[in-house]
Design an enzyme around this catalytic site. Sequence first.
Site, mmCIF file in Angstrom:
data_model
loop_
_atom_site.group_PDB
_atom_site.id
_atom_site.type_symbol
_atom_site.label_atom_id
_atom_site.label_comp_id
_atom_site.label_asym_id
_atom_site.label_seq_id
_atom_site.Cartn_x
_atom_site.Cartn_y
_atom_site.Cartn_z
ATOM 1 N N ASP A 1 29.522 111.191 143.578
ATOM 2 C CA ASP A 1 29.709 111.043 142.141
ATOM 3 C C ASP A 1 29.295 109.628 141.765
ATOM 4 O O ASP A 1 29.786 108.659 142.342
ATOM 5 C CB ASP A 1 31.185 111.290 141.780
ATOM 6 N N GLU B 1 25.143 114.395 141.616
ATOM 7 C CA GLU B 1 25.134 114.964 140.288
ATOM 8 C C GLU B 1 23.917 114.421 139.565
ATOM 9 O O GLU B 1 23.649 113.231 139.586
ATOM 10 C CB GLU B 1 26.413 114.551 139.558
ATOM 11 N N ASP C 1 37.286 110.507 140.300
ATOM 12 C CA ASP C 1 35.937 110.418 140.864
ATOM 13 C C ASP C 1 35.799 111.165 142.198
ATOM 14 O O ASP C 1 34.777 111.801 142.453
ATOM 15 C CB ASP C 1 35.535 108.948 141.041
#
Length: 424
Positions: free
Chosen positions: A195, A279, A359
């Site tokens: 992330d 991502e 996170d």
Amino acid sequence: MVVQLRYNFRVYPTAGQQTELSKAFGCARVVFNDGLRLRQQAREAGLAYVPDGELSRRVITEAKLTPQRAWLGEVSAVVLQQALADLNTAYRNFFNSLSGRRKGRMVAPPRFRSRKDNRQAIRFTRNARFKVLDNGRLRLPKIGDVEVRWSRTLPPEASSVTVIKDAAGRYFASFVVTTAEDETLPPVESKVGIDLGLTHFAVLSDGTKVAAPKFLRRAARKLKRRQQALSRKQKGSANREKAVVKVARAHARVADTRRDWQHKLSTAIIRDNQAVYVEDLCVAGLGRTRLAKSVHDAGWAAFTGMLEYKAARYGRTFARVDRFFPSTRMCSQCGRTTEKMTLNVRSWDCPCGATHDRDVNAAINVLAAGQADNSNDRGARVRPGLVPAPRGEAVTHPDAARSTRSVEGTSVLQDGEDVNAWAC
Ligand SMILES: [Zn+2]
């Protein structure tokens, strides 16, 4: 799979060689601009696009016979041909972008190069017979034998070398080497989701949180002070000239340091994991918001680019997970999605009883989505990484802020990438 790698080294031309280099930079620029002007004039006159071969004949071969351009004969012909090749690629990228054949950001039409550009570059191909000598010097036709600091081993058979002078007045040689894929690392069990957040540079699904190092933040602060000092200087003054070079040097240092650090981090992640998922943040979109500064400082695009090409090179899996998948607010244990959270919410509780670090939970979700096939029960889609494409550096670039990519190191490039800098 065949990968093209760039090997960059600092070079130290003598005063005489610097004179020859600046002559070559100038000739390449003139040929590029003459070619661009010729095509623009043809277009304004309603004539057809001047084909590559004809352009080369008119602005190189025939031009050399005229008194105004006779001095083009003093530099390597390959350098001139490569300047035109850059122009042709810039046009091709522009046309393909117009027709939609080229994806991504719109590519602008080629622009004239200027003597004042902060970055000057020329390229020698194999035809030019550049050569690495036994004494470690780099022989460049009509330039001489240039001293190189060999910070790593250059594989044999480099197909081209670009000589660059950057805004900080440093010289680099950037070799392109084509390698077959034979560097596959032994397989490992672990897989990781990443992330990319604003509080940390990156958070891994195993709970590791990576902050941008202090020295980098310190260097960035110093750069900011230099830029402020520059803005106070009188336009056209000698002090301003000096301040410009100082800013360029500070910029180069920040960029170099950041790149080094990202190289170490990405290498470690690729070495330790069989599969890496990130991502897809659409950094370009985020960059326009007020988060722009921290986003760009974080340099995620460059970092994920490194992960991508290292994965390709070392036989690992890399994929980006679609960004509209709600990785932050989905419980990684039960799959329930909660309402939107503001950025200051760092941890949250799910009705199922799980407590999540925001996170780390997101990174776990990225990993799960990445491992799933094209379409899974959580609705996330995975787009496999196709093209390793950190940016090239062989272009003469008018923008000082972007002029620092020519540091020592290794990167991967793709066809026509040298001219991609026009795009941004
Ligand atoms: Zn839950």
